[in-house]
Design an enzyme around this catalytic site. Sequence first.
Site, PDB file in Angstrom:
ATOM      1  N   ALA A  60      69.374 -17.764 106.545  1.00 15.02           N
ATOM      2  CA  ALA A  60      67.813 -18.067 106.687  1.00 15.02           C
ATOM      3  C   ALA A  60      67.486 -19.386 107.187  1.00 15.02           C
ATOM      4  O   ALA A  60      66.884 -18.999 107.563  1.00 15.02           O
ATOM      5  CB  ALA A  60      66.953 -18.096 104.863  1.00 15.02           C
ATOM      6  N   ILE A  86      68.144 -16.085  96.935  1.00 17.56           N
ATOM      7  CA  ILE A  86      67.443 -15.894  95.777  1.00 17.56           C
ATOM      8  C   ILE A  86      68.343 -17.375  95.139  1.00 17.56           C
ATOM      9  O   ILE A  86      69.164 -17.623  95.434  1.00 17.56           O
ATOM     10  CB  ILE A  86      68.725 -14.197  95.125  1.00 17.56           C
ATOM     11  CG1 ILE A  86      67.927 -13.213  96.040  1.00 17.56           C
ATOM     12  CG2 ILE A  86      68.379 -14.794  93.159  1.00 17.56           C
ATOM     13  CD1 ILE A  86      68.146 -12.775  95.535  1.00 17.56           C
ATOM     14  N   HIS A  92      70.931 -25.925  96.672  1.00 16.14           N
ATOM     15  CA  HIS A  92      70.461 -25.292  97.578  1.00 16.14           C
ATOM     16  C   HIS A  92      69.379 -24.256  98.432  1.00 16.14           C
ATOM     17  O   HIS A  92      69.499 -24.193  98.926  1.00 16.14           O
ATOM     18  CB  HIS A  92      72.347 -24.640  98.008  1.00 16.14           C
ATOM     19  CG  HIS A  92      72.448 -23.557  98.931  1.00 16.14           C
ATOM     20  ND1 HIS A  92      72.506 -24.634 100.111  1.00 16.14           N
ATOM     21  CD2 HIS A  92      71.990 -22.454  99.590  1.00 16.14           C
ATOM     22  CE1 HIS A  92      73.294 -23.926 101.284  1.00 16.14           C
ATOM     23  NE2 HIS A  92      72.606 -22.967 101.190  1.00 16.14           N
ATOM     24  N   ARG A 131      59.665  -6.910  95.722  1.00 10.08           N
ATOM     25  CA  ARG A 131      58.336  -7.846  96.909  1.00 10.08           C
ATOM     26  C   ARG A 131      58.807  -6.714  98.250  1.00 10.08           C
ATOM     27  O   ARG A 131      58.344  -7.248  99.256  1.00 10.08           O
ATOM     28  CB  ARG A 131      58.989  -9.123  96.634  1.00 10.08           C
ATOM     29  CG  ARG A 131      57.905  -9.366  95.489  1.00 10.08           C
ATOM     30  CD  ARG A 131      58.474 -11.062  95.509  1.00 10.08           C
ATOM     31  NE  ARG A 131      57.300 -11.593  94.468  1.00 10.08           N
ATOM     32  CZ  ARG A 131      57.633 -11.202  92.956  1.00 10.08           C
ATOM     33  NH1 ARG A 131      58.684 -10.779  92.690  1.00 10.08           N
ATOM     34  NH2 ARG A 131      56.823 -12.330  91.879  1.00 10.08           N
TER      35      ARG A 131
END
Length: 154
Positions: A60, A86, A92, A131
């Site tokens: 990401a 997650i 972090h 999701r």
Amino acid sequence: MQGADKGQSNRLDGRDLRIGIVQARFNDELTSEMARVCIDHLVSLGVQRKHIQHVTVPGALEVPVALQAMADSEKFDALVALGCIIRGETYHFELVANESGAGVTRVSLDHHIPVANAILTVENEAQARARVIDKSKDAAIVAVEMANLLDELL
């Protein structure tokens, strides 16, 4: 301003759009499914597959730099950011979630290009799985609608 935006349904026509997608490979099983769903939904909105460029990056935090390169190319009407962060046992999670989100927003604002941010930030894999489909479809809709809106406004 009263009532609903009457032009919204017209903005879901992707026939003339070029869309760039950046997918983080971290949590690849989930993000690859997100990419598949997003691309399929873009096609259902009229975007031609040949006008969708899909690239992957390690995680990401790398998504914004790839989005920036796509925006710099001026080849795209909208961009999509896909990823899944997650929560773990350390700070972090917050760092990656905050910095990737800020980077995605910065690209959009600096380049005046819509970026649909579908980087999931969840507590566990079950929340992510719940999701994947909806957020991926939402990202496709946002990309098409916002590209058409900006075309109207500019």
